[in-house]
Design an enzyme around this catalytic site. Structure first.
Site, short mmCIF file in Angstrom:
data_model
loop_
_atom_site.label_atom_id
_atom_site.label_comp_id
_atom_site.label_asym_id
_atom_site.label_seq_id
_atom_site.Cartn_x
_atom_site.Cartn_y
_atom_site.Cartn_z
N ASN A 30 0.87 -1.18 0.00
CA ASN A 30 0.00 0.00 0.00
C ASN A 30 0.90 1.23 0.00
O ASN A 30 1.53 1.53 1.02
CB ASN A 30 -0.89 -0.05 1.27
CG ASN A 30 -1.69 1.21 1.47
OD1 ASN A 30 -1.77 2.06 0.57
ND2 ASN A 30 -2.30 1.35 2.64
N LYS A 63 0.03 4.25 -0.18
CA LYS A 63 -0.65 5.41 0.44
C LYS A 63 -0.48 6.64 -0.46
O LYS A 63 -0.45 6.49 -1.67
CB LYS A 63 -0.11 5.62 1.86
CG LYS A 63 -0.17 4.32 2.69
CD LYS A 63 0.05 4.52 4.14
CE LYS A 63 -0.07 3.18 4.85
NZ LYS A 63 0.04 3.29 6.30
N HIS A 108 -9.42 1.12 5.36
CA HIS A 108 -8.11 1.29 6.02
C HIS A 108 -8.29 2.24 7.20
O HIS A 108 -9.08 3.17 7.15
CB HIS A 108 -7.10 1.85 5.01
CG HIS A 108 -5.70 1.84 5.54
ND1 HIS A 108 -5.24 2.79 6.43
CD2 HIS A 108 -4.68 0.98 5.35
CE1 HIS A 108 -3.98 2.51 6.73
NE2 HIS A 108 -3.62 1.41 6.10
N GLU A 121 -6.64 4.62 8.21
CA GLU A 121 -6.44 6.05 7.92
C GLU A 121 -7.70 6.65 7.29
O GLU A 121 -7.97 7.85 7.47
CB GLU A 121 -5.20 6.22 7.02
CG GLU A 121 -3.93 6.00 7.83
CD GLU A 121 -2.73 5.47 7.04
OE1 GLU A 121 -2.75 5.54 5.79
OE2 GLU A 121 -1.79 4.97 7.69
N GLY A 143 2.97 2.07 10.75
CA GLY A 143 3.97 3.13 10.58
C GLY A 143 4.75 3.45 11.84
O GLY A 143 5.44 4.48 11.89
N SER A 179 3.70 -2.38 10.26
CA SER A 179 5.15 -2.46 10.45
C SER A 179 5.73 -3.82 10.05
O SER A 179 6.63 -4.32 10.71
CB SER A 179 5.53 -2.10 11.90
OG SER A 179 5.21 -0.75 12.16
P1 PGA Z 1 3.11 0.13 7.58
O1 PGA Z 1 1.62 0.38 7.04
O2 PGA Z 1 3.61 -1.15 6.94
O3 PGA Z 1 3.89 1.34 7.10
O4 PGA Z 1 3.04 0.02 9.05
C1 PGA Z 1 0.72 -0.69 6.90
C2 PGA Z 1 -0.59 -0.20 6.37
O5 PGA Z 1 -1.05 0.88 6.74
O6 PGA Z 1 -1.22 -0.90 5.56
#
Ligand code: PGA
Length: 251
Positions: A8, A10, A96, A98, A172, A211
């Site tokens: 992803n 983003k 998601h 976010e 993240g 992560s």
């Molecule tokens: P990340 O994000 O691997 O940077 O923690 C995962 C995600 O939001 O899908």
């Protein structure tokens, strides 16, 4: 079932970033038959059509990061599932954290988006996950069960839906749950899916996200009921993403 490793991007990536897709394709070609997973990249919607040219004929599938619940209409700035499909996507991420946090998306809206994805012929990756406070309070199972019930429409099957468990506090941050916690949550999600969907719930892939990095991917992806990974930051660079894919492929 073959695991799915999904990236992803983003709100990251310009035309120049398509070079990373080229490197990813090259790396996957080197892996060849040793490639032990399906691979998906969800770039920003602005890049999907160009990305589709880039990955044509290769092992990388493309997905959107969100879609509108309606098929078309007066929704300035929004993108429909049909538009994603038309651009070359075969998947779309919905719900998601976010989107849930910054755009106030409810479980009901996420379910409607998943249905829009199906109408367009896309597979929906439906995301759920608890924030830090309920995790500390011991309420993570209950929160995720409720999100599943509200966000996964009754017509969900392993052919049209993938679940992604992404603890919000792990996204993240470089923090991940313990292997025992991931195992327990995935078992809980599996039980909820079977209760709601019967046989289909038994076979629906459940990805872990939050992560995932080259150094922890092998361990996480080997846990029971973990059917793949949803990768944010570490999907932006082909070298990191390939390391994760290799960790899963055991090569
Ligand atoms: P990340 O994000 O691997 O940077 O923690 C995962 C995600 O939001 O899908």
């Amino acid at each position: 079932m073959r695991p799915l490793v999904a990236g992803n991007w983003k709100m990251n990536g310009l035309s120049a970033s398509l070079a990373e897709l080229g490197s990813l394709q090259d790396g996957l070609a080197v892996l060849g038959l040793r490639l032990g997973s399906d691979v998906l990249v969800c770039p920003p919607a602005t890049l999907i059509a160009q990305a589709a040219w880039k990955v044509a004929g290769g092992a990388v599938a493309l997905g959107g990061q969100d879609c509108h619940a309606k098929d078309s209409g007066a929704h300035t700035g929004d993108i429909s599932a049909q538009m994603l499909k038309d651009s070359g996507a075969s998947f779309v991420i919905v719900g998601h954290s976010e989107r849930r946090q910054h755009h106030g998306e409810s479980d009901g809206e996420v379910a409607a988006k998943a249905q829009a994805a199906w109408r367009a012929g896309l597979k929906a990756i439906i995301c759920i996950g608890e924030t830090q406070a309920p995790r500390y309070a011991g309420d993570a199972n209950q929160i995720c069960g409720k999100q599943l019930d509200g966000s996964v429409p009754g017509g969900a099957t392993p052919a049209n839906t993938v679940i992604a468990y992404e603890p919000v506090w792990a996204i993240g941050t470089g923090k991940t749950p313990t292997s025992a916690d991931i195992t327990a949550m995935h078992a809980h999600i599996r039980a909820c899916l079977v209760r709601r969907l019967g046989k289909g719930g038994r076979e629906m892939p459940i990805l872990y996200g939050g992560s995932v990095k080259p150094d922890n991917a092998g361990e996480i992806l080997n846990l029971p009921e973990v059917g793949g990974a949803l990768v944010g930051g570490a999907s932006l660079k082909a070298s990191d993403f390939l390391s994760i894919i290799r960790a899963i492929s055991g090569s």
